[in-house]
Design a protein around this motif. Structure first.
Motif, short mmCIF file in Angstrom:
data_model
loop_
_atom_site.label_atom_id
_atom_site.label_comp_id
_atom_site.label_asym_id
_atom_site.label_seq_id
_atom_site.Cartn_x
_atom_site.Cartn_y
_atom_site.Cartn_z
N SER A 266 4.97 15.91 -9.60
CA SER A 266 6.22 15.96 -9.33
C SER A 266 6.81 15.04 -8.41
O SER A 266 7.49 15.37 -7.50
N LEU A 267 6.61 13.96 -8.62
CA LEU A 267 6.76 12.70 -7.46
C LEU A 267 8.33 12.35 -7.68
O LEU A 267 9.20 12.99 -8.57
N GLN A 268 8.75 12.21 -6.28
CA GLN A 268 10.23 12.16 -6.06
C GLN A 268 10.46 10.76 -5.49
O GLN A 268 9.63 10.21 -4.87
N PRO A 269 11.72 10.34 -5.58
CA PRO A 269 11.91 8.77 -4.95
C PRO A 269 11.50 8.82 -3.60
O PRO A 269 11.03 7.86 -3.09
N GLU A 270 11.59 10.10 -2.72
CA GLU A 270 11.40 9.89 -1.55
C GLU A 270 9.62 9.77 -1.15
O GLU A 270 9.48 9.45 0.15
N ASP A 271 9.00 9.98 -2.01
CA ASP A 271 7.75 9.74 -2.07
C ASP A 271 7.23 8.09 -1.91
O ASP A 271 6.02 7.78 -1.92
N THR A 272 8.26 7.43 -2.28
CA THR A 272 7.78 5.87 -2.31
C THR A 272 7.40 5.29 -1.14
O THR A 272 8.12 5.69 -0.22
N ALA A 273 6.22 4.84 -0.83
CA ALA A 273 5.85 4.28 0.07
C ALA A 273 4.15 3.54 -0.30
O ALA A 273 3.75 3.65 -1.36
N VAL A 274 3.56 2.92 0.82
CA VAL A 274 2.41 2.42 0.67
C VAL A 274 1.66 3.43 1.30
O VAL A 274 1.75 4.07 2.36
N TYR A 275 0.56 3.80 0.61
CA TYR A 275 -0.50 4.98 0.76
C TYR A 275 -1.62 4.30 1.23
O TYR A 275 -2.21 3.61 0.64
N TYR A 276 -2.21 4.87 2.43
CA TYR A 276 -3.52 4.57 2.95
C TYR A 276 -4.48 5.66 3.17
O TYR A 276 -4.00 6.72 3.26
N CYS A 277 -5.74 5.49 2.79
CA CYS A 277 -6.48 6.37 3.09
C CYS A 277 -7.30 5.94 4.50
O CYS A 277 -7.05 4.93 4.95
N ALA A 278 -7.58 6.93 5.41
CA ALA A 278 -8.22 6.66 6.57
C ALA A 278 -9.35 7.87 6.88
O ALA A 278 -9.63 8.86 6.43
N ALA A 279 -10.35 7.35 7.81
CA ALA A 279 -11.43 8.07 8.10
C ALA A 279 -11.85 8.44 9.59
O ALA A 279 -11.57 7.20 10.38
N LYS A 280 -12.26 9.48 9.92
CA LYS A 280 -12.77 9.69 11.22
C LYS A 280 -13.79 10.85 11.47
O LYS A 280 -14.02 11.49 10.37
N ILE A 281 -14.57 10.56 12.39
CA ILE A 281 -15.41 11.70 12.80
C ILE A 281 -14.64 13.00 13.21
O ILE A 281 -13.91 12.61 14.27
N GLY A 282 -15.31 14.21 13.20
CA GLY A 282 -14.58 15.22 13.86
C GLY A 282 -13.66 16.08 13.18
O GLY A 282 -13.69 16.05 12.00
N ASP A 283 -12.44 16.41 13.84
CA ASP A 283 -11.46 17.54 13.24
C ASP A 283 -10.51 16.37 12.57
O ASP A 283 -10.34 15.41 13.21
N TYR A 284 -9.77 17.00 11.55
CA TYR A 284 -8.87 16.08 11.14
C TYR A 284 -7.49 16.47 12.03
O TYR A 284 -7.45 17.39 12.56
N THR A 285 -6.75 15.25 11.92
CA THR A 285 -5.46 15.38 12.82
C THR A 285 -4.35 14.65 12.05
O THR A 285 -4.64 13.81 10.95
N TRP A 286 -2.91 14.84 12.77
CA TRP A 286 -1.90 14.21 11.92
C TRP A 286 -1.73 12.94 12.67
O TRP A 286 -0.75 12.07 12.10
N VAL A 287 -2.34 12.57 13.64
CA VAL A 287 -2.27 11.56 14.67
C VAL A 287 -2.93 10.30 14.00
O VAL A 287 -4.08 10.23 14.08
N ASN A 288 -2.07 9.26 13.48
CA ASN A 288 -2.95 8.21 12.70
C ASN A 288 -3.79 7.53 13.82
O ASN A 288 -4.83 6.73 13.44
#
Length: 123
Positions: A85-107
């Motif tokens: 159900s993609l919408q125009p506001e989903d338009t972006a460059v999408y990146y994956c990221a990795a870290k040890i420990g707990d996930y966070t919203w802080v890039n």
């Protein structure tokens, strides 16, 4: 050398679907939290979704809940983002990221990043 390589982006009409993949190498993948972020033109990079090392726990940005699903296959060292159900506001460059420990919203907390894949949703 750690590498994260995204694929699966493209151009899709509103209401369509895409599946992004992120293949990791150079790390013990199963020990890392994996996340997806996105950055639209002129905007800051924002959190989209995250998944813990086992895949048992996930978290999503409110605006993608119910439309996007993050998953991982530790045997293939790959994390996925199924986007429906993609919408125009989903338009972006999408990146994956990795870290040890707990996930966070802080890039800034993430150690490794892929090069990004473009997702464009037309109206």
């Amino acid at each position: 050398q750690v590498q994260l390589v995204e694929s699966g982006g493209g151009l899709v009409q509103a209401g369509g679907s895409l599946r992004l993949s992120c293949a990791a190498s150079g790390v013990i993948f199963s020990t890392y939290v994996m996340a997806w972020f996105r950055q639209a033109p002129g905007k800051e990079r924002e959190f989209v979704a995250a998944i813990n090392w086992s895949g048992a726990n996930t978290d999503y940005k409110d605006s993608v809940k119910g439309r996007f699903t993050v998953s991982r296959d530790n045997a293939k060292n790959t994390v996925y983002l199924q986007m429906n159900s993609l919408q125009p506001e989903d338009t972006a460059v999408y990146y994956c990221a990795a870290k040890i420990g707990d996930y966070t919203w802080v890039n800034e907390k993430y150690t490794y990043w892929g090069q990004g894949t473009q997702v464009t949703v037309s109206s």
